[in-house]
Design an enzyme around this catalytic site. Sequence first.
Site, short mmCIF file in Angstrom:
data_model
loop_
_atom_site.label_atom_id
_atom_site.label_comp_id
_atom_site.label_asym_id
_atom_site.label_seq_id
_atom_site.Cartn_x
_atom_site.Cartn_y
_atom_site.Cartn_z
N LEU A 524 0.84 -1.21 0.00
CA LEU A 524 0.00 0.00 0.00
C LEU A 524 0.86 1.25 0.00
O LEU A 524 0.47 2.29 -0.52
CB LEU A 524 -0.89 0.02 1.24
CG LEU A 524 -2.03 -0.99 1.29
CD1 LEU A 524 -2.67 -1.00 2.65
CD2 LEU A 524 -3.05 -0.69 0.21
N GLY A 525 2.00 1.15 0.64
CA GLY A 525 2.84 2.33 0.69
C GLY A 525 4.08 2.06 1.50
O GLY A 525 4.31 0.96 2.01
N GLY A 527 6.69 3.98 4.37
CA GLY A 527 6.85 5.15 5.24
C GLY A 527 8.22 5.15 5.87
O GLY A 527 9.08 4.34 5.52
N GLY A 530 8.86 1.70 7.62
CA GLY A 530 8.75 0.41 6.95
C GLY A 530 7.62 0.45 5.95
O GLY A 530 7.00 1.47 5.73
N SER A 531 7.37 -0.72 5.32
CA SER A 531 6.37 -0.77 4.27
C SER A 531 5.04 -1.26 4.83
O SER A 531 5.00 -1.99 5.80
CB SER A 531 6.82 -1.71 3.16
OG SER A 531 8.10 -1.33 2.73
N LYS A 545 1.87 -3.29 8.77
CA LYS A 545 3.11 -2.52 8.64
C LYS A 545 4.26 -3.36 9.14
O LYS A 545 4.24 -3.87 10.25
CB LYS A 545 2.98 -1.23 9.46
CG LYS A 545 4.27 -0.48 9.58
CD LYS A 545 4.04 0.95 10.00
CE LYS A 545 4.11 1.84 8.80
NZ LYS A 545 4.07 3.24 9.00
N ASP A 641 5.67 13.43 13.43
CA ASP A 641 5.79 13.33 11.97
C ASP A 641 4.42 13.53 11.31
O ASP A 641 3.96 12.69 10.54
CB ASP A 641 6.41 11.99 11.58
CG ASP A 641 6.93 11.99 10.14
OD1 ASP A 641 7.02 13.08 9.54
OD2 ASP A 641 7.22 10.91 9.61
#
Length: 811
Positions: A524-525, A527, A530-531, A545, A641
């Site tokens: 999905l993405g 960051g 991690g992924s 995640k 963040d």
Amino acid sequence: MGPVKLLFLVIAAAAPLLSAAKPSNNSMAKPPMLWTNNNDPLFNLVMLPILIQDYHNSDGLNFVAGFLCASNPTCDVYLFAVLITDVNNDGAMVDENAPAQVIWSANRDRPVRANATLEFTSGGNLVLRDADGSHVWSSGNSGRHVDGMVITEMGNLVLFDHRNATVWQSFDHPTDTLVPGQSLMEGMRLKANASPINSTENELYITVLQDGLYAYAESTPRPQLYFLHQMQIQRIGNAPTKATLMNGSLSFIWGPDMNENITLPVAQYTQYMRLDSDGYLRLYEWSSSSQSWTVVYDILGSMGMDPCDYPTVCGEYGICTGGQCTCPLENNSSSSYFKPVDDRKPNLGCTPLAPLTCQEIQHHQLLTIPNISYYDNFTIFDTQNNKRTSISDCKQACLENCSCMAVLCRGGECVSVTKVFSMQSIQPETNGYDYSAYLKVQLSPADENKKKPSNENKKKVMLGARLGSVTTLLLLFIVVALYLQRRRKYEEKDEFDFDQLPGTPTRYSFEKLSECTEEFSKKLGEGGFGSVFEGKIGEERIAVKRLEGARQGKKEFLAEVETIGSIEHINLVRLIGFCAEKSERLLVYEYMPRGSLDRWIYYRHNNVPLDWCTRCRIILDIAKGLCYLHEDCRRKIAHLDIKPQNILLDDNFNAKVADFGLCKLINRDQSKVVTMMRGTPGYLAPEWLTSRITEKVDVYSFGVVIMEIISGRKNIDNSQPEENVELINILREKTQNNQLIDLIDKHSDDMVSHQEEVVHMMKLAIWCLQHDSIRRPSMSTVIKVLEELPINIYMFDYLAKLYLMVLYLQS
Ligand SMILES: *[C@@H]1O[C@H](CO)[C@@H](O)[C@H](O)[C@H]1NC(C)=O
Ligand SMILES: *[C@@H]1O[C@H](CO)[C@@H](O)[C@H](O)[C@H]1NC(C)=O
Ligand SMILES: *[C@@H]1O[C@H](CO)[C@@H](O)[C@H](O)[C@H]1NC(C)=O
Ligand SMILES: *[C@@H]1O[C@H](CO)[C@@H](O)[C@H](O)[C@H]1NC(C)=O
Ligand SMILES: *[C@@H]1O[C@H](CO)[C@@H](O)[C@H](O)[C@H]1NC(C)=O
Ligand SMILES: *[C@@H]1O[C@H](CO)[C@@H](O)[C@H](O)[C@H]1NC(C)=O
Ligand SMILES: *[C@@H]1O[C@H](CO)[C@@H](O)[C@H](O)[C@H]1NC(C)=O
Ligand SMILES: *[C@@H]1O[C@H](CO)[C@@H](O)[C@H](O)[C@H]1NC(C)=O
Ligand SMILES: *[C@@H]1O[C@H](CO)[C@@H](O)[C@H](O)[C@H]1NC(C)=O
Ligand SMILES: *[C@@H]1O[C@H](CO)[C@@H](O)[C@H](O)[C@H]1NC(C)=O
Ligand SMILES: *[C@@H]1O[C@H](CO)[C@@H](O)[C@H](O)[C@H]1NC(C)=O
């Protein structure tokens, strides 16, 4: 109670509250008088005026003497001070964020508490006592009869006698500020505050001597010179030199018609000059367009001072290179003697790994750092001491004197110092001199093998070194063996240690999660930590995640998971479960079908623009999520963040904040980037570079996110022409020119038709983007303002005006 309610309460209550303290004649008082700092904590008034000079310039500012709150956000301590401020008609209220600037204060090293008193005795002495009656400050009794006290049109607090002659005046005791018309007499000092929010004096001061302006960093036995501006003074008689701040100049005057000027920008509105905590001498001017103080001139900078020339730019022992701070030999792991005081804030300076002790002076050594210059002026030092010694003599003398901390050399000249402020790395060829620094370090006896062996004990040292390294190896071996053994035990025990507690996230096996996500195939993405992969547990869609760099112990991980798992709020992405097996660390979250906010506001996917109402809701949702983290959790959590990538949207565009609490899960040492500075460029609050980090960094990032949502672009967008790359810079400029409308997202007609409300929202963003973290609102205040928005636009407009007044964007 946030400022919204507070303001109205205060307006209603301020007059009766203060009538007791208000003198009959605003600017003047006659003895005897007693004023008590009876600020009611409920109202949290920022100041209790005692004298008010009603004369004001076209910009509406006036001078006030009184008790000023000197701590934030609650008033715990106060100063008796003279301020330039904007007193409203009641002469009473100063809003939390009003642009009050202290130009003088009584004994600023020792602020007082509530119920402190200021007594104007019949003998004409002005005495400040703390709540417990202890003496804090007095004007001193000159023996002359004092008839009254007045605050003048220039901002001078004066005690005068029956002939109107001055007995005592605040202008004779400057703190860190000069106002126009005020002089710094020869020998007087302006001393900087410890920080913008701490009025204690620091070690930097500026003074006028017979032949010019000198700036020093205090150290004993001699202060270290960091700036010097000499005049062509031919003295006639022995009238002292003085420097007077004028409209358009800082004038040095040493006799009738004997003067020389440093040219300053001509004043349009009220100005003042302050030696700031960083050692800069800045000229400030009230800006009536932004209703805030802005720096109009960097006085020392205009005479050639470089940012690296300031003694505290990189803290003690810090080395400044083009504005960046490092520690001596920071990159040389084989010989590291210094460490940063704070890994994340390199500008706070460095400390020696082994503290220097005079008992073990035989283990002192001078560490050579080549190509380093020091601000302290060699020429002055030499002429004052009338001696020139060779570098080796200098070094020898330093090694023999325990209070010497370093020798700094330029060409053949050298100075020794007892305190090492910031150094500067320089290109060797800059001006033909050889520069180097010799820093004193303490070797532990085991370090002796590093010490340059002198001839007579070379053999001993070599033997020692060999023995030393054998011992070290042996020790290392033992430590590693112990570690491995412990670790094995820990892991074995750990696998069975964690029982599922009710209400806590579910523990999954790695195998199970691998299966749920079809072996991590649908990404999905990605960051900072991690992924993220899409998956399904039963019918429920999930996002998994997989953390990278999470090498911490399981126990700590589980503790953090438990904390994060216990946080539930409609505007926070829910943690469903986790996995901790061997080195794998995974977190299972609820699935958010519309993905992250950035997909919807930057138009990268040809999506239709969001309408104003949706954007408003998203902003409010983010605020609520953050507010919960900051104010309602058992343990306060700063997100650190906040950015559109971390805001997720569900089917109905309800926004939820993701990724909170994760910083804690990442081992500090794993990633330099993460430990040095958390967050994402473009969203980072300015205090990351300078001061203590609080949850207010999130408020800043939130302000950036509001601006991005409203204008439909990234804050830092390199595809834009150079002058438009940074949205926040454009915001600053548009605010000054009153052109905020230009920033509204043009893709959306709906946005354009709601211009007025959108501009109000921008003002809220501006409030959040203030440079000074203390002035930013709390998230609960933000929510109050947002919730008022559609209901009462006029009230909000009134508030927005006040907020604009406090606008304090600094470049
Ligand atoms: C107030 O002070 C001014 C001088 O600053 C004086 O001329 C005036 O008479 C005073 N008024 C009262 C009511 O005391
Ligand atoms: C100040 O004095 C008032 C009345 O004497 C008292 O009620 C209050 O608690 C005092 N405040 C502090 C902070 O001591
Ligand atoms: C005292 O000085 C003030 C202003 O400095 C002036 O207005 C006033 O008239 C003076 N009074 C006397 C008695 O000189
Ligand atoms: C202000 O600074 C001084 C000196 O650096 C320090 O001792 C003091 O604790 C600080 N005060 C506050 C309230 O932070
Ligand atoms: C310095 O400035 C003052 C006031 O602005 C002016 O009177 C004086 O002539 C100036 N002196 C020189 C040398 O320019
Ligand atoms: C400073 O001087 C300029 C003219 O030289 C004048 O226009 C301006 O009003 C003065 N500023 C103040 C605050 O008096
Ligand atoms: C230390 O190393 C880093 C990267 O390894 C480099 O960016 C930095 O400039 C170095 N610092 C010094 C003082 O050489
Ligand atoms: C590290 O420091 C040691 C001793 O000071 C020196 O011999 C060595 O050359 C340095 N290494 C680097 C890469 O600067
Ligand atoms: C040091 O002082 C001399 C005058 O004694 C001056 O000419 C020189 O510019 C000064 N150097 C620095 C770096 O301030
Ligand atoms: C050691 O150095 C300090 C500071 O430079 C100086 O004041 C002191 O006299 C020196 N002591 C000796 C014994 O030389
Ligand atoms: C320092 O400068 C000299 C030239 O004077 C140069 O040879 C040397 O490499 C420089 N050292 C460092 C560590 O940059």
